[in-house]
Design an enzyme around this catalytic site. Structure first.
Site, PDB file in Angstrom:
ATOM      1  N   LYS A  35      -0.643  -4.397  -3.175  1.00 34.34           N
ATOM      2  CA  LYS A  35       0.534  -4.222  -2.303  1.00 34.34           C
ATOM      3  C   LYS A  35       0.129  -3.571  -0.987  1.00 34.34           C
ATOM      4  CE  LYS A  35       1.374   0.203  -4.518  1.00 34.34           C
ATOM      5  NZ  LYS A  35       2.124   0.937  -5.569  1.00 34.34           N
ATOM      6  N   ARG A 129      12.626   6.825 -10.636  1.00 31.34           N
ATOM      7  CA  ARG A 129      12.568   5.978  -9.449  1.00 31.34           C
ATOM      8  C   ARG A 129      13.124   4.637  -9.903  1.00 31.34           C
ATOM      9  NH1 ARG A 129       6.763   5.225  -6.472  1.00 31.34           N
ATOM     10  NH2 ARG A 129       6.636   3.499  -7.935  1.00 31.34           N
ATOM     11  N   MET A 309      -1.826   8.614  21.212  1.00 35.20           N
ATOM     12  CA  MET A 309      -1.435   7.301  20.693  1.00 35.20           C
ATOM     13  C   MET A 309      -2.615   6.338  20.623  1.00 35.20           C
ATOM     14  SD  MET A 309       1.526   4.692  22.039  1.00 35.20           S
ATOM     15  CE  MET A 309       2.847   5.881  21.917  1.00 35.20           C
ATOM     16  N   ASP A 310      -3.493   6.392  21.644  1.00 32.79           N
ATOM     17  CA  ASP A 310      -4.562   5.396  21.757  1.00 32.79           C
ATOM     18  C   ASP A 310      -5.961   5.990  21.664  1.00 32.79           C
ATOM     19  OD1 ASP A 310      -2.414   3.719  22.754  1.00 32.79           O
ATOM     20  OD2 ASP A 310      -2.691   4.819  24.632  1.00 32.79           O
TER      21      ASP A 310
HETATM   22  C1  PLP Z   1       1.161   1.301  -6.489  1.00 37.12           C
HETATM   23  C2  PLP Z   1       1.397   1.157  -7.926  1.00 37.12           C
HETATM   24  C3  PLP Z   1       0.342   1.195  -8.842  1.00 37.12           C
HETATM   25  C4  PLP Z   1      -1.080   1.519  -8.454  1.00 37.12           C
HETATM   26  O1  PLP Z   1      -1.207   2.928  -8.393  1.00 37.12           O
HETATM   27  P1  PLP Z   1      -2.640   3.587  -8.095  1.00 37.12           P
HETATM   28  O2  PLP Z   1      -2.370   5.032  -8.246  1.00 37.12           O
HETATM   29  O3  PLP Z   1      -3.006   3.208  -6.708  1.00 37.12           O
HETATM   30  O4  PLP Z   1      -3.569   3.037  -9.095  1.00 37.12           O
HETATM   31  C5  PLP Z   1       0.601   0.940 -10.171  1.00 37.12           C
HETATM   32  N1  PLP Z   1       1.856   0.682 -10.577  1.00 37.12           N
HETATM   33  C6  PLP Z   1       2.911   0.669  -9.740  1.00 37.12           C
HETATM   34  C7  PLP Z   1       4.262   0.394 -10.261  1.00 37.12           C
HETATM   35  C8  PLP Z   1       2.727   0.924  -8.391  1.00 37.12           C
HETATM   36  O5  PLP Z   1       3.776   0.914  -7.557  1.00 37.12           O
END
Ligand code: PLP
Length: 369
Positions: A35, A129, A309-310
């Protein structure tokens, strides 16, 4: 070839090495989490390297990320877990993405596509969450089982996420793992037989063997960074990202002269300073002002004055290197350069944020070391 003004160099060999090392450590399948553009490393390239190293699963947050991976040719198992009402579930199902549902409302939306989905259920075991609360879990499980029997989907996984895996002695870890096991029993009693059960992220996958179940979701550790500083044993993971720039200018500074906006640093002796052409526009944290270090031509140099900024300024301690000299902000740390962890400590954050935010106008280059 003229070196780039400022670039991120990503070692895909390091990614493959880390993915293999982690897989061997746990003895179960890995989901490499890519991600947020693979924590700043480049989603498509990292996912490809992770597959080559045997990652059975890839994980992303959004459906857009998952669809982009499919468009780039990824064909393996791929889980997404963060959606909002009205998402294009049909497109995701057509692209063979495993979806995650937190609620019966999401189940209704997925059923309304009229397509057969692969579906995972997330239970909230105390992170508070995403995911179904323990109160809502039996109803979600019952609806998921009914939908499975009606042919809407196959429930491929049941999972949860830990709140304090980077603190292995935190009592939330035991409590959440126990709650997760109870949730699995509820699902089993309802007739669900998921292909994968998963709870652990990087820190738990490394530090808490009981949390590994069928699959570990490895994000940060895949990039060679330490998910639980002070707790993680040396596994020989290799940081994959180097952030570098080209020195723009070097010049003398007199004792008593102050540097950058607000004049927050003043030279107490005559010295020399260098100009590094990256700033918070590239994700260099402004909180690193006066505290972080870089490596210029092989020597550690302190950031002086505010990060702009740069650009920002470093103390060259009387040396006058030629402009064009290599400036390493952070890298694996094997040649004396600072690491992303060093920057995180200097700026009061975590290495996740350092690598994920760095970029902006920097270019990205891939190597295989
Ligand atoms: C980002 C994420 C991970 C990975 O976590 P790390 O600590 O980077 O290994 C695993 N599960 C979920 C749901 C996440 O959002």
């Amino acid at each position: 070839m003229t070196p780039a003004r400022a670039e991120i160099v990503v070692d895909l060999g390091a990614i493959r090495h880390n993915v293999r090392t982690l897989r061997e450590l746990t003895g179960v399948d890995s989901m490499t989490v890519v991600k947020a553009d693979a924590y700043g490393h480049g989603m498509v390239e990292v996912a490809r390297a992770a597959r080559e190293a045997g990652s059975a699963w890839i994980g992303v947050a959004t459906l857009d990320e998952a669809l982009a991976l499919r468009a780039a040719g990824d064909t393996g198992r791929l889980l997404a877990w963060l959606t909002v009402p009205g998402e294009d579930y049909a497109a995701a199902i057509d692209a063979d993405i495993d979806l995650t549902a937190y609620s019966t409302d999401e189940l209704a939306e997925i059923a309304a596509t009229g397509r057969h989905a692969r579906l995972q259920l997330k239970v909230d075991t105390g992170l508070n969450r995403g995911g179904a609360s323990s109160a809502d879990w039996p109803a979600l499980v019952a609806a998921a089982r009914a939908g499975e029997q009606a042919g809407h989907w196959t429930v491929t996984g049941i999972w949860s996420h830990l709140a304090a895996s980077d603190e292995p002695d935190h009592r939330a870890n035991d409590a959440q793992e126990a709650a997760y096991r109870e949730a699995l029993v509820v699902a089993e009693d309802a007739g669900l037989r998921p292909e994968v059960r998963h709870l652990a992220n990087s820190a738990a996958g490394i530090l808490r063997p009981s949390s590994r179940f069928d699959l570990v979701r490895f994000g940060l550790a895949s990039y060679g960074l330490d998910p639980a500083p002070g707790h993680t044993p040396d596994l020989g993971l290799v940081p994959a990202m180097t952030a570098r720039a080209t020195l723009a200018l070097a010049k003398p500074l007199h004792a008593g002269d102050s540097v950058s906006y607000g004049h927050t640093w003043t030279a107490d002796t005559d010295t020399t300073v260098g100009l590094v052409p990256v700033g918070y526009g590239e994700g260099v944290p402004r909180h690193a002002s006066n505290v972080a270090q870089v490596q210029v031509g092989g020597k550690r140099r302190a950031v002086r004055g505010r990060v702009c900024m740069d650009q920002f300024v470093v103390d060259l301690g009387g040396d006058l290197p030629t402009p064009g000299e290599d400036v390493v902000l952070f890298g694996p740390g094997t040649h004396g350069e600072p690491t992303a962890q060093d920057w995180a400590e200097a700026a009061g954050t975590i290495s996740y944020e350092i690598v994920t935010r760095i970029g902006g106008r920097m270019t990205r280059r891939y190597v295989d070391a």
